[in-house]
Design an enzyme around this catalytic site. Structure first.
Site, PDB file in Angstrom:
ATOM      1  N   THR A 166      -1.217  -1.672  39.289  1.00 16.20           N
ATOM      2  CA  THR A 166      -1.031  -2.270  40.620  1.00 16.20           C
ATOM      3  C   THR A 166      -0.849  -3.778  40.463  1.00 16.20           C
ATOM      4  OG1 THR A 166      -2.408  -0.570  41.625  1.00 16.20           O
ATOM      5  CG2 THR A 166      -2.183  -2.629  42.866  1.00 16.20           C
ATOM      6  N   ALA A 186     -16.491   4.604  23.417  1.00 13.13           N
ATOM      7  CA  ALA A 186     -16.880   3.575  24.400  1.00 13.13           C
ATOM      8  C   ALA A 186     -17.221   2.243  23.726  1.00 13.13           C
ATOM      9  CB  ALA A 186     -18.069   4.075  25.207  1.00 13.13           C
ATOM     10  N   GLU A 252     -15.027  -0.853  42.878  1.00 14.63           N
ATOM     11  CA  GLU A 252     -13.629  -0.425  43.016  1.00 14.63           C
ATOM     12  C   GLU A 252     -13.558   0.808  43.918  1.00 14.63           C
ATOM     13  OE1 GLU A 252     -11.553  -0.085  39.327  1.00 14.63           O
ATOM     14  OE2 GLU A 252      -9.883   1.026  40.197  1.00 14.63           O
ATOM     15  N   GLN A 346       0.471  15.855  62.685  1.00 15.81           N
ATOM     16  CA  GLN A 346       0.918  17.076  63.366  1.00 15.81           C
ATOM     17  C   GLN A 346       1.082  16.855  64.876  1.00 15.81           C
ATOM     18  OE1 GLN A 346       1.708  19.704  61.629  1.00 15.81           O
ATOM     19  NE2 GLN A 346       1.963  21.293  63.187  1.00 15.81           N
ATOM     20  N   GLY A 349       4.469  15.890  66.064  1.00 19.17           N
ATOM     21  CA  GLY A 349       5.584  16.823  65.919  1.00 19.17           C
ATOM     22  C   GLY A 349       6.610  16.266  64.938  1.00 19.17           C
ATOM     23  N   GLY A 350       7.890  16.491  65.231  1.00 15.55           N
ATOM     24  CA  GLY A 350       8.967  16.059  64.328  1.00 15.55           C
ATOM     25  C   GLY A 350       8.985  14.554  64.098  1.00 15.55           C
ATOM     26  N   ASN A 376     -10.540  12.299  42.078  1.00 14.21           N
ATOM     27  CA  ASN A 376     -11.667  12.890  42.799  1.00 14.21           C
ATOM     28  C   ASN A 376     -12.364  13.972  41.974  1.00 14.21           C
ATOM     29  OD1 ASN A 376     -11.103  11.090  44.768  1.00 14.21           O
ATOM     30  ND2 ASN A 376     -10.735  12.575  46.403  1.00 14.21           N
TER      31      ASN A 376
HETATM   32  C1  LIG Z   1      -0.186   3.869  42.734  1.00 12.78           C
HETATM   33  C2  LIG Z   1      -1.154   3.822  41.583  1.00 12.78           C
HETATM   34  C3  LIG Z   1      -1.826   2.638  41.284  1.00 12.78           C
HETATM   35  C4  LIG Z   1      -2.672   2.575  40.200  1.00 12.78           C
HETATM   36  N1  LIG Z   1      -3.247   1.373  39.863  1.00 12.78           N
HETATM   37  C5  LIG Z   1      -3.901   1.256  38.679  1.00 12.78           C
HETATM   38  C6  LIG Z   1      -4.325  -0.036  38.196  1.00 12.78           C
HETATM   39  O1  LIG Z   1      -4.150  -1.062  38.858  1.00 12.78           O
HETATM   40  N2  LIG Z   1      -4.924  -0.097  36.985  1.00 12.78           N
HETATM   41  C7  LIG Z   1      -5.136   1.004  36.221  1.00 12.78           C
HETATM   42  O2  LIG Z   1      -5.677   0.864  35.134  1.00 12.78           O
HETATM   43  N3  LIG Z   1      -4.750   2.234  36.645  1.00 12.78           N
HETATM   44  C8  LIG Z   1      -4.134   2.376  37.840  1.00 12.78           C
HETATM   45  N4  LIG Z   1      -3.707   3.617  38.283  1.00 12.78           N
HETATM   46  C9  LIG Z   1      -3.921   4.769  37.416  1.00 12.78           C
HETATM   47  C10 LIG Z   1      -4.959   5.759  37.928  1.00 12.78           C
HETATM   48  O3  LIG Z   1      -6.235   5.198  37.896  1.00 12.78           O
HETATM   49  C11 LIG Z   1      -4.819   7.018  37.068  1.00 12.78           C
HETATM   50  O4  LIG Z   1      -3.598   7.644  37.429  1.00 12.78           O
HETATM   51  C12 LIG Z   1      -5.988   7.972  37.231  1.00 12.78           C
HETATM   52  O5  LIG Z   1      -7.157   7.425  36.707  1.00 12.78           O
HETATM   53  C13 LIG Z   1      -5.724   9.336  36.562  1.00 12.78           C
HETATM   54  O6  LIG Z   1      -5.273   9.193  35.261  1.00 12.78           O
HETATM   55  P1  LIG Z   1      -3.953   9.996  34.808  1.00 12.78           P
HETATM   56  O7  LIG Z   1      -2.877   9.715  35.778  1.00 12.78           O
HETATM   57  O8  LIG Z   1      -3.682   9.662  33.387  1.00 12.78           O
HETATM   58  O9  LIG Z   1      -4.332  11.513  34.958  1.00 12.78           O
HETATM   59  P2  LIG Z   1      -5.063  12.442  33.862  1.00 12.78           P
HETATM   60  O10 LIG Z   1      -6.248  11.734  33.322  1.00 12.78           O
HETATM   61  O11 LIG Z   1      -4.033  12.936  32.912  1.00 12.78           O
HETATM   62  O12 LIG Z   1      -5.557  13.655  34.764  1.00 12.78           O
HETATM   63  C14 LIG Z   1      -4.658  14.668  35.218  1.00 12.78           C
HETATM   64  C15 LIG Z   1      -5.449  15.679  36.078  1.00 12.78           C
HETATM   65  O13 LIG Z   1      -6.477  16.267  35.287  1.00 12.78           O
HETATM   66  C16 LIG Z   1      -7.718  16.117  35.948  1.00 12.78           C
HETATM   67  N5  LIG Z   1      -8.788  15.942  34.954  1.00 12.78           N
HETATM   68  C17 LIG Z   1      -8.826  15.085  33.904  1.00 12.78           C
HETATM   69  N6  LIG Z   1     -10.003  15.180  33.273  1.00 12.78           N
HETATM   70  C18 LIG Z   1     -10.727  16.105  33.945  1.00 12.78           C
HETATM   71  C19 LIG Z   1     -12.045  16.631  33.789  1.00 12.78           C
HETATM   72  N7  LIG Z   1     -12.871  16.215  32.816  1.00 12.78           N
HETATM   73  N8  LIG Z   1     -12.469  17.590  34.650  1.00 12.78           N
HETATM   74  C20 LIG Z   1     -11.663  18.011  35.651  1.00 12.78           C
HETATM   75  N9  LIG Z   1     -10.397  17.535  35.859  1.00 12.78           N
HETATM   76  C21 LIG Z   1      -9.957  16.591  35.018  1.00 12.78           C
HETATM   77  C22 LIG Z   1      -7.568  14.862  36.790  1.00 12.78           C
HETATM   78  O14 LIG Z   1      -8.506  14.861  37.843  1.00 12.78           O
HETATM   79  C23 LIG Z   1      -6.133  15.027  37.278  1.00 12.78           C
HETATM   80  O15 LIG Z   1      -6.113  15.890  38.383  1.00 12.78           O
HETATM   81  C24 LIG Z   1      -2.894   3.722  39.402  1.00 12.78           C
HETATM   82  C25 LIG Z   1      -2.252   4.921  39.726  1.00 12.78           C
HETATM   83  C26 LIG Z   1      -1.369   4.975  40.773  1.00 12.78           C
HETATM   84  C27 LIG Z   1      -0.648   6.259  41.045  1.00 12.78           C
END
Ligand SMILES: Cc1cc2nc3c(=O)[nH]c(=O)nc-3n(C[C@H](O)[C@H](O)[C@H](O)COP(=O)(O)OP(=O)(O)OC[C@H]3O[C@@H](n4cnc5c(N)ncnc54)[C@H](O)[C@@H]3O)c2cc1C
Length: 387
Positions: A166, A186, A252, A346, A349-350, A376
């Site tokens: 972002t 970590a 955050e 909803q 409507g359209g 989430n």
């Molecule tokens: C518009 C936008 C702005 C953003 N801004 C920033 C930013 O400023 N800085 C930054 O660093 N990041 C940013 N992000 C990144 C965002 O934080 C990540 O997309 C997010 O943390 C998920 O990581 P990923 O996309 O790699 O998904 P993945 O980690 O690949 O996850 C894919 C799916 O698997 C699920 N999953 C993964 N692990 C598990 C688990 N252990 N148990 C259950 N389900 C799991 C996830 O919930 C998700 O549904 C941004 C993303 C968007 C789209």
């Protein structure tokens, strides 16, 4: 416009100064930024000038100590600003990251010299801030990041890439999560403050990502290839980055929750007004029982969300917001946002499906709230761990 269901409600933390701030912020977004909304959407980013204009009004760095150019307030002031931005539908300036997150890292972990170097610029809007954690290989498992920083004399040489950043198109200052010790998970992560510039060797901005919503805010990929960062830009010590992020993530998540509740309020306001003016079968939509039930549900969900959010804000300002509660707020409030906005759409409507109506944009913008800041699903893991 008062939000139906929220008349007479005020958070326990609200002081007259917050109301004055809300008015100033609303007037700035509505009169100075929103008139440029169509152009911002088209170009995919806000004008840099609008960060400076916000800075001039004292709207940036509200929680930064005054000695570093900030407003000397606390998170409640940032929450008011972000609420007003979302409540009036301004989505170009990445203030949730710039003010809600980046300045917080510098205030919490910067030494005096680092604070003096960067906080005044972030507060004036001369610098635009961003945070880079997510990499193309994954965002949820932060311990697995691959961007590497290798010590070379008084500098680090950084190589790797970040995505979905972002403010990534305009950012001048990036808090970057790197691995200084790849043999560790970590404990191998550190945070470096990077001064970006398109002419700096070893740094390249990728394209602005095309998203289904948030069209006016720049989200970009960033690439580093032996990019030189002074060792003096390390936040605290090598290996403390993961723990620093874990301590900041509750804020955050609250920032995201503030946006979620503001969007719910706006959706209820817009759809209630529409339901009163649009007629079907000889009476206003609000005269039909189903519309009334839907709006009643949405207004109730919004009110309960608002009270929960305000409790979290109160806890946070006292330093008492725990990881699980912040995760509950992020997950529950953003799910509520998506549900409320969908149900309110909803009612249109359209027309609700056309981008001329704000509710359509709100629908597209809402979706990412369940994804960023930790998905989430990850929030529910954090909650479950605390049970
Ligand atoms: C518009 C936008 C702005 C953003 N801004 C920033 C930013 O400023 N800085 C930054 O660093 N990041 C940013 N992000 C990144 C965002 O934080 C990540 O997309 C997010 O943390 C998920 O990581 P990923 O996309 O790699 O998904 P993945 O980690 O690949 O996850 C894919 C799916 O698997 C699920 N999953 C993964 N692990 C598990 C688990 N252990 N148990 C259950 N389900 C799991 C996830 O919930 C998700 O549904 C941004 C993303 C968007 C789209």
């Amino acid at each position: 416009m008062p939000t139906p269901g929220l008349d007479g409600y005020a958070p326990a933390w609200l002081e007259p100064e917050h109301e004055a701030l809300a008015e100033l912020a609303r007037s700035f977004f509505v009169n100075e930024v929103l008139p440029h909304a169509a152009r911002h959407e088209q170009q995919g980013h806000p004008d840099r000038e609008h960060y400076r204009a916000a800075g001039k009004l004292g709207l940036l760095g509200l929680s930064v100590p005054e000695q570093y150019g900030g407003g000397g307030g606390d998170f409640t002031h940032e929450a008011v600003l972000l609420h007003e931005q979302m409540a009036c539908g301004e989505g170009s300036l990445g203030l949730a990251v710039h003010s809600g997150i980046v300045t917080g890292y510098l205030v919490a972990y910067g030494n005096d010299d680092q604070k003096r170097r960067w906080l005044p610029g972030l507060c004036s809007g001369d610098l635009v801030g961003a945070i880079g954690m997510t990499e193309p290989g994954g965002g949820s498992d932060l311990q697995e990041i691959r961007t590497r920083a290798v010590r070379d004399g008084d500098d680090y040489l950084v190589s790797g890439s970040k995505t979905f950043i972002t403010n990534g198109g305009l950012a001048d200052l990036l808090i970057l999560a790197v691995k200084t010790d790849p043999s560790q998970r970590a404990a191998g992560i550190s945070l470096l403050v990077c001064e970006l510039g398109d002419d700096r060797p070893g740094f390249r901005r990728g394209r602005l990502l095309e998203k289904i919503g948030l069209h006016a805010n720049d989200t970009a990929e960033l690439f580093f290839d032996d990019f030189r960062v002074p060792a003096a830009n390390l936040l605290e010590t090598e290996g403390s980055g993961f723990f620093q992020m874990m301590r900041q993530l509750p804020q955050e998540r609250l920032v995201i929750g503030v946006g979620a509740v503001a969007a719910m309020q706006r959706a209820v306001e817009l759809s209630t007004a529409y339901a009163k003016e649009r007629t079907a079968f000889g009476k206003p939509l609000i005269g039909h029982q189903n519309t009334r039930m839907v709006l009643a549900d949405c207004a109730t969900r919004t009110r309960v969300s608002r009270v929960f959010l305000d409790d979290c804000i109160t806890r946070h300002t006292k330093g008492e917001l725990d990881v699980a509660t912040a995760a509950m707020a992020k997950a529950w409030l953003t799910e509520g946002q998506c549900e409320v906005v969908d149900r309110c759409l909803q009612i249109f409507g359209g027309y609700g499906y056309t981008t001329e109506y704000p509710i359509a944009r709100m629908y597209a913008d809402a979706r990412v709230q369940k994804i960023y800041g930790g998905t989430n699903e990850i929030m529910k893991e954090l909650i479950a761990r605390a049970l």
